[in-house]
Design a protein around this motif. Sequence first.
Motif, PDB file in Angstrom:
ATOM      1  N   LEU A  58       0.860  -1.196   0.000  1.00  0.00           N
ATOM      2  CA  LEU A  58       0.000   0.000   0.000  1.00  0.00           C
ATOM      3  C   LEU A  58       0.893   1.241   0.000  1.00  0.00           C
ATOM      4  O   LEU A  58       1.670   1.459   0.937  1.00  0.00           O
ATOM      5  N   THR A  59       0.783   2.055  -1.034  1.00  0.00           N
ATOM      6  CA  THR A  59       1.624   3.253  -1.139  1.00  0.00           C
ATOM      7  C   THR A  59       1.225   4.269  -0.062  1.00  0.00           C
ATOM      8  O   THR A  59       0.034   4.544   0.116  1.00  0.00           O
ATOM      9  N   PRO A  60       2.203   4.863   0.637  1.00  0.00           N
ATOM     10  CA  PRO A  60       1.858   5.824   1.699  1.00  0.00           C
ATOM     11  C   PRO A  60       1.298   7.149   1.176  1.00  0.00           C
ATOM     12  O   PRO A  60       1.733   7.654   0.133  1.00  0.00           O
ATOM     13  N   LYS A  61       0.345   7.666   1.948  1.00  0.00           N
ATOM     14  CA  LYS A  61      -0.227   9.010   1.800  1.00  0.00           C
ATOM     15  C   LYS A  61      -0.317   9.576   3.199  1.00  0.00           C
ATOM     16  O   LYS A  61      -0.293   8.812   4.166  1.00  0.00           O
ATOM     17  N   LEU A  62      -0.482  10.869   3.312  1.00  0.00           N
ATOM     18  CA  LEU A  62      -0.463  11.447   4.650  1.00  0.00           C
ATOM     19  C   LEU A  62      -1.339  12.695   4.739  1.00  0.00           C
ATOM     20  O   LEU A  62      -1.350  13.502   3.818  1.00  0.00           O
ATOM     21  N   HIS A  63      -2.088  12.818   5.877  1.00  0.00           N
ATOM     22  CA  HIS A  63      -2.686  14.102   6.258  1.00  0.00           C
ATOM     23  C   HIS A  63      -1.621  14.767   7.128  1.00  0.00           C
ATOM     24  O   HIS A  63      -1.348  14.282   8.230  1.00  0.00           O
ATOM     25  N   ALA A  64      -1.041  15.849   6.665  1.00  0.00           N
ATOM     26  CA  ALA A  64       0.166  16.361   7.328  1.00  0.00           C
ATOM     27  C   ALA A  64       0.082  17.844   7.648  1.00  0.00           C
ATOM     28  O   ALA A  64      -0.344  18.653   6.814  1.00  0.00           O
ATOM     29  N   ASP A  65       0.508  18.191   8.852  1.00  0.00           N
ATOM     30  CA  ASP A  65       0.700  19.598   9.250  1.00  0.00           C
ATOM     31  C   ASP A  65      -0.533  20.459   8.947  1.00  0.00           C
ATOM     32  O   ASP A  65      -0.414  21.582   8.470  1.00  0.00           O
ATOM     33  N   GLU A  66      -1.710  19.919   9.271  1.00  0.00           N
ATOM     34  CA  GLU A  66      -2.927  20.695   8.995  1.00  0.00           C
ATOM     35  C   GLU A  66      -3.171  21.760  10.066  1.00  0.00           C
ATOM     36  O   GLU A  66      -3.495  22.893   9.755  1.00  0.00           O
ATOM     37  N   MET A  67      -3.025  21.345  11.346  1.00  0.00           N
ATOM     38  CA  MET A  67      -3.370  22.282  12.425  1.00  0.00           C
ATOM     39  C   MET A  67      -2.181  22.676  13.283  1.00  0.00           C
ATOM     40  O   MET A  67      -2.230  23.663  14.001  1.00  0.00           O
TER      41      MET A  67
END
Length: 423
Positions: free
Chosen positions: A249-258
């Motif tokens: 599974l290729t990585p994805k990220l929710h990053a540095d939003e808040m």
Amino acid sequence: MDRAQVELLIENADESVTLQGGSQKPLLGEQMKNLGIINNSSIAINEGKIVAVGKTREIKAKFEAKETVDAEGKVVMPGFVDPHTHLVFAGSRAEEFEMRIQGSTYMEILERGGGILKTVRETREASRDELLESSRKTLDTMLEHGTTTMEAKSGYGLTRTNEVKCLEVMKVLNEKHPVDIVPTFLGAHAIPPEYKNNAGQYVGLIINEMIPEVASRRLAEFCDVFCEKGVFDLRQSGEILLRGKEQGLTPKLHADEMTRLGGAELAAEVGAISASHLLFASDNGLRAMAKQGVMAILLPGASFSLMTGRYADARKMISWGVGVALGTDYNPSCWIESQQIVIALACHQMRLTPSEAITAATINAAHAINRAHTVGSLEAGKKADIAILDVPNHRFLGYRFGTNLIDKVIKDGKLVVDEGKMV
Ligand SMILES: [Zn+2]
């Protein structure tokens, strides 16, 4: 000379926005302004694929078709690619919307058991058929607004069974609905209430049970994590993403939003295909993303919904050579289905030009979900996934907003939307 028979000709477009030249690598920096526009153009389509794009007189000299679509006075472009959605969920958060207007923050609502946790409760209770029906309606709306390929994340189940249930709903929809769905496993979207004081144990469940099942049953292509203060920290996020990667599974990220947690750096480190949000990404993190070719998926609709007035620094990212894509972040706290609205927000709040925003919502978005070889531009050999807009030129995208500019949508060579409605 005999003309070749094709199934469909789209004729006489004032502008065909081809976005040619971006299939191998995302369009970066100044390249984002070059839409590859052909005026007075036509497109030949056969067996669901684009055969040729060019000046109307050249195309008509070479091809003839039983079926034609007249695009005079209109703009023809690739269907939108939406690279970040949370498609499958039950219920809504309309009540919390009022609380947020009155000043409650996202994190305050979450701490009171609202936000994601409310949607998790409702999604767990919902049957497969209920989720199929609500998600199908969303897909219809998205298609009517020109989206022909989208990514969709699980993440409101947060148990093995319920995460699988949501991914199976996507699989059925992908088979039955014209819109192509690229699935992402986001078991690490929130700490479920039953693990409130034992996040480590939940991370263990994701790593040891959920990822192996999702990967072996090929229910997802990507593994995503909500890496944020109070949710999954850097170490936990890294562990989950590397475990997913090991299983294909290729990585994805929710990053540095808040907060500035170092999500952008982590995305580069684990070889993620994309990092989303990035409002608080550090300069080092952005440089690392540019160097490693991690796509930035910017979600101005999420900023708009959070009402903080803060948006990701898209201009800096573009000038530093980070690949920039745009998505809706469709979810119950950001109920936006239209990439046209996202383009308008990106133009008004992030100072993208319409050309840059169009690039970000088509070919670059395709790169962010590993589909640039098949969609995102109008080129021979690609899927005939095409949006026809009832506007005189592409600059109307972003400029005229709040109404649906779509006249027709062609998906896999078939007319699926006419006069802005599903046929
Ligand atoms: Zn998201």
